[in-house]
Design a protein around this motif. Structure first.
Motif, PDB file in Angstrom:
ATOM      1  N   VAL A 204      -3.336   1.948  -0.088  1.00  0.00           N
ATOM      2  CA  VAL A 204      -4.515   2.817  -0.213  1.00  0.00           C
ATOM      3  C   VAL A 204      -4.525   3.469  -1.596  1.00  0.00           C
ATOM      4  N   THR A 205      -3.351   3.859  -2.094  1.00  0.00           N
ATOM      5  CA  THR A 205      -3.242   4.482  -3.419  1.00  0.00           C
ATOM      6  C   THR A 205      -3.863   3.611  -4.509  1.00  0.00           C
ATOM      7  N   SER A 206      -3.680   2.300  -4.393  1.00  0.00           N
ATOM      8  CA  SER A 206      -4.146   1.407  -5.461  1.00  0.00           C
ATOM      9  C   SER A 206      -5.465   0.724  -5.136  1.00  0.00           C
ATOM     10  N   GLY A 207      -6.228   1.307  -4.181  1.00  0.00           N
ATOM     11  CA  GLY A 207      -7.562   0.742  -3.922  1.00  0.00           C
ATOM     12  C   GLY A 207      -7.677  -0.025  -2.615  1.00  0.00           C
ATOM     13  N   GLY A 208      -6.650   0.073  -1.770  1.00  0.00           N
ATOM     14  CA  GLY A 208      -6.726  -0.591  -0.465  1.00  0.00           C
ATOM     15  C   GLY A 208      -7.543   0.226   0.523  1.00  0.00           C
ATOM     16  N   SER A 209      -7.670  -0.326   1.739  1.00  0.00           N
ATOM     17  CA  SER A 209      -8.478   0.348   2.762  1.00  0.00           C
ATOM     18  C   SER A 209      -7.583   0.981   3.820  1.00  0.00           C
ATOM     19  N   TYR A 210      -7.984   2.143   4.302  1.00  0.00           N
ATOM     20  CA  TYR A 210      -7.343   2.680   5.503  1.00  0.00           C
ATOM     21  C   TYR A 210      -7.533   1.646   6.613  1.00  0.00           C
ATOM     22  N   GLY A 211      -6.544   1.484   7.432  1.00  0.00           N
ATOM     23  CA  GLY A 211      -6.675   0.583   8.580  1.00  0.00           C
ATOM     24  C   GLY A 211      -6.293  -0.857   8.300  1.00  0.00           C
ATOM     25  N   ARG A 212      -6.112  -1.257   7.018  1.00  0.00           N
ATOM     26  CA  ARG A 212      -5.813  -2.668   6.729  1.00  0.00           C
ATOM     27  C   ARG A 212      -4.421  -3.056   7.216  1.00  0.00           C
ATOM     28  N   ARG A 213      -3.467  -2.111   7.075  1.00  0.00           N
ATOM     29  CA  ARG A 213      -2.076  -2.417   7.418  1.00  0.00           C
ATOM     30  C   ARG A 213      -1.950  -2.842   8.884  1.00  0.00           C
ATOM     31  N   GLU A 214      -2.633  -2.124   9.772  1.00  0.00           N
ATOM     32  CA  GLU A 214      -2.504  -2.420  11.206  1.00  0.00           C
ATOM     33  C   GLU A 214      -3.612  -3.330  11.725  1.00  0.00           C
ATOM     34  N   ALA A 215      -4.528  -3.762  10.799  1.00  0.00           N
ATOM     35  CA  ALA A 215      -5.763  -4.432  11.249  1.00  0.00           C
ATOM     36  C   ALA A 215      -5.525  -5.688  12.088  1.00  0.00           C
ATOM     37  N   THR A 216      -4.595  -6.537  11.669  1.00  0.00           N
ATOM     38  CA  THR A 216      -4.433  -7.798  12.401  1.00  0.00           C
ATOM     39  C   THR A 216      -3.888  -7.532  13.804  1.00  0.00           C
ATOM     40  N   GLY A 217      -2.853  -6.680  13.885  1.00  0.00           N
ATOM     41  CA  GLY A 217      -2.303  -6.321  15.198  1.00  0.00           C
ATOM     42  C   GLY A 217      -3.354  -5.644  16.064  1.00  0.00           C
ATOM     43  N   SER A 375     -10.111  -6.753   5.438  1.00  0.00           N
ATOM     44  CA  SER A 375     -10.088  -7.157   4.025  1.00  0.00           C
ATOM     45  C   SER A 375     -11.517  -7.181   3.475  1.00  0.00           C
ATOM     46  N   TYR A 376     -12.437  -7.657   4.297  1.00  0.00           N
ATOM     47  CA  TYR A 376     -13.854  -7.665   3.888  1.00  0.00           C
ATOM     48  C   TYR A 376     -14.329  -6.225   3.650  1.00  0.00           C
ATOM     49  N   TYR A 377     -13.922  -5.311   4.533  1.00  0.00           N
ATOM     50  CA  TYR A 377     -14.315  -3.899   4.346  1.00  0.00           C
ATOM     51  C   TYR A 377     -13.667  -3.335   3.073  1.00  0.00           C
ATOM     52  N   GLU A 378     -12.432  -3.738   2.815  1.00  0.00           N
ATOM     53  CA  GLU A 378     -11.755  -3.265   1.591  1.00  0.00           C
ATOM     54  C   GLU A 378     -12.520  -3.758   0.356  1.00  0.00           C
ATOM     55  N   TRP A 379     -12.908  -5.019   0.395  1.00  0.00           N
ATOM     56  CA  TRP A 379     -13.642  -5.628  -0.728  1.00  0.00           C
ATOM     57  C   TRP A 379     -14.971  -4.901  -0.948  1.00  0.00           C
ATOM     58  N   LEU A 380     -15.651  -4.590   0.166  1.00  0.00           N
ATOM     59  CA  LEU A 380     -16.917  -3.849   0.055  1.00  0.00           C
ATOM     60  C   LEU A 380     -16.687  -2.455  -0.539  1.00  0.00           C
ATOM     61  N   GLN A 381     -15.637  -1.786  -0.075  1.00  0.00           N
ATOM     62  CA  GLN A 381     -15.337  -0.438  -0.599  1.00  0.00           C
ATOM     63  C   GLN A 381     -15.062  -0.513  -2.100  1.00  0.00           C
TER      64      GLN A 381
END
Ligand code: NAD
Length: 442
Positions: A204-217, A375-381
């Motif tokens: 998240v610090t470097s531009g990632g999205s909240y929720g990406r880490r746990e998204a697949t699980g 990842s798509y949401y991260e890209w949009l953000q």
């Protein structure tokens, strides 16, 4: 561009005693993936021209590159990026670091990404890549140099509007941040901050999205919850076995235990453990962070791989590598449902055995797509210079997972087919419609 010799398919699978079979013994993954997809191709009578286009990736890139090791010596590494199809949007898919990574594996994984995007209506195509390297054998500094040199060598073959890597087996947020930083530093000062979206799955610090880490699980668990509703099955007290305790396996275990499910068996590259009273996923996670494997965890007993598949469990989540569920494993499996957190864990022959036994299978392209959706949401953000909060991201993910799950259920019922075939058929129809409208240039 070069090609590599292909391995022969062997659904029976040679196994090393008590351990896991080598990928070399698992058969040609791309051929196996093509056989799976063929069922859907026949069901929807896919236009042969479209079948021909989708039958091979558009680009297969192999890069051999040198890296300086900590002891001053140089070592050559082999990196891959396969770009399967981009009619629906930029190529998108993980970067895997594994000592047995090979071209056919990348081709299959890239194709699955195309169908995953199409199934979930995400405007991305399919790609996959990685480096033939065992990350456990390298220091953090060496991994940084491997990643940066590989990214530099890929050059314009990746880009936020062209091909967008993400983490996969053996890579993580840190790997993505190194890739992003390297790419940013070669595109030029003025564009630097507009290309954060070159990779997703960043911190998240470097531009990632909240929720990406746990998204697949989380996506896997949404599918399990929907399945439980359909089957009138109570997840509270349900017994779960999970193979693979990395990103996908860990979050699946944690989120399922919040629903009262009991994790009775876990396995990874280092060994297998079981406890009929339940394994605490948080404590196990602390153990794996220290040791790198579930083996040796004090809250469970060591078991052999063959015993793991025969454990008394309601739900089996493969979350390790592909082709782990062969004929032998399918014969002894007691679960009511297999939920494919991993990509391609099930041999077609094993799938038939499971279906004949009345076991439900929630296929990979349906249930492990939480990662690419977020990842798509991260890209949009990144495109909009926004940061959505976790509730927003996870709420959108839940809605989309449940919608696609309902679409697949309806399609399978209407067409009297298994869920994998239904998932591919929906994706293939979307791709076919797009080719019909757009045609082929020139
Ligand atoms: P990871 O590197 O975090 O974890 C991989 C796990 O698999 C580890 O526990 C490892 O020990 C285990 N493993 C490796 N080889 C094994 C073997 N031969 N036998 C048993 N266990 C073995 O990787 P991950 O990101 O959790 O990915 C796991 C699977 O999920 C892969 O198939 C990947 O393609 C798929 N996937 C991952 C994501 C994601 O967002 N990370 C998204 C979709 C699909």
């Amino acid at each position: 561009m070069t090609t590599e010799p292909t391995a022969k398919a062997s659904p029976g699978r040679a196994q090393t005693e008590g351990g896991t079979p080598s990928l070399k013994d698992r058969g040609n993954l791309f051929e196996i993936a093509s056989r799976q997809i063929d069922k859907a191709v026949k069901l929807i009578k896919l236009d042969p021209d479209v079948a021909q286009i989708l039958g091979q990736p558009k680009n297969e890139i192999i890069i051999n590159f040198p890296v300086r090791m900590d002891n001053g010596e140089y070592r050559m590494f082999k990196g891959y990026r396969v770009q399967h199809n981009n009619i629906l949007g930029p190529y998108k898919g993980g970067m895997r670091y594994h000592h047995e990574a090979n071209l056919d594996e990348m081709k299959a994984l890239a194709a699955w990404m195309t169908y995953k995007g199409a199934l979930h209506e995400i405007p991305f195509g399919g790609g996959k890549g990685g480096v033939k390297v065992d990350p456990r054998q390298h220091s953090r500094n060496e991994l940084e140099r491997i990643t940066r040199r590989f990214t530099a060598a890929l050059g314009a073959n990746i880009g936020p509007e062209w091909d967008i890597p993400a983490p996969d087996v053996g890579t993580n947020e840190q790997t993505m941040v190194w890739m992003m930083d390297t790419y940013m530093n070669v595109v030029g000062q003025a564009e630097k901050n507009s290309v954060r979206g070159v990779v997703t799955g960043k911190s998240v610090t470097s531009g990632g999205s909240y929720g990406r880490r746990e998204a697949t699980g989380q996506g896997v668990v949404h599918c399990i919850t929907e399945w439980a509703k359909d089957r009138n099955f109570n997840l509270d007290g349900a017994h779960i076995i999970i193979q693979g305790f990395g990103n996908v396996g860990t979050y699946t275990a944690r989120l399922l235990s919040q629903k009262g499910a009991v994790i009775v068996g876990v396995g990874d590259a280092g060994g297998y453990i079981a406890n009929p009273e339940g394994i605490n996923p948080h404590k196990l996670s602390e153990h794996t962070q220290k040791t790198g494997t579930v083996a040796g965890y004090r809250g469970a007993s060591k078991i052999q791989r063959e015993e793991f598949f025969g454990l008394e469990a309601d739900i089996f989540v493969p979350a390790a590598l592909e082709l782990e569920l062969g004929v032998k494993e399918a014969q002894v499996l007691k679960a009511k449902v297999v939920v494919e957190g991993a990509n391609g864990p099930t041999y077609p022959e094993a799938e038939q055995i499971l279906l004949d036994k009345g076991v439900d299978i929630i296929p990979d392209i349906l249930c492990n797509s939480g990662g690419v959706i977020v990842s798509y949401y991260e890209w949009l953000q990144n495109k909009r210079s926004e940061q959505w909060d976790a509730a927003d991201v996870l709420g959108r993910l839940e809605k989309r997972m449940k919608q696609t799950y309902a679409n697949v259920r309806a399609y399978a019922l209407a067409n009297k087919c298994d869920w994998r075939t239904a998932s591919y058929a929906i994706g293939l129809e979307r791709l076919q419609n797009c080719y019909r409208e757009r045609g082929i240039f020139p």
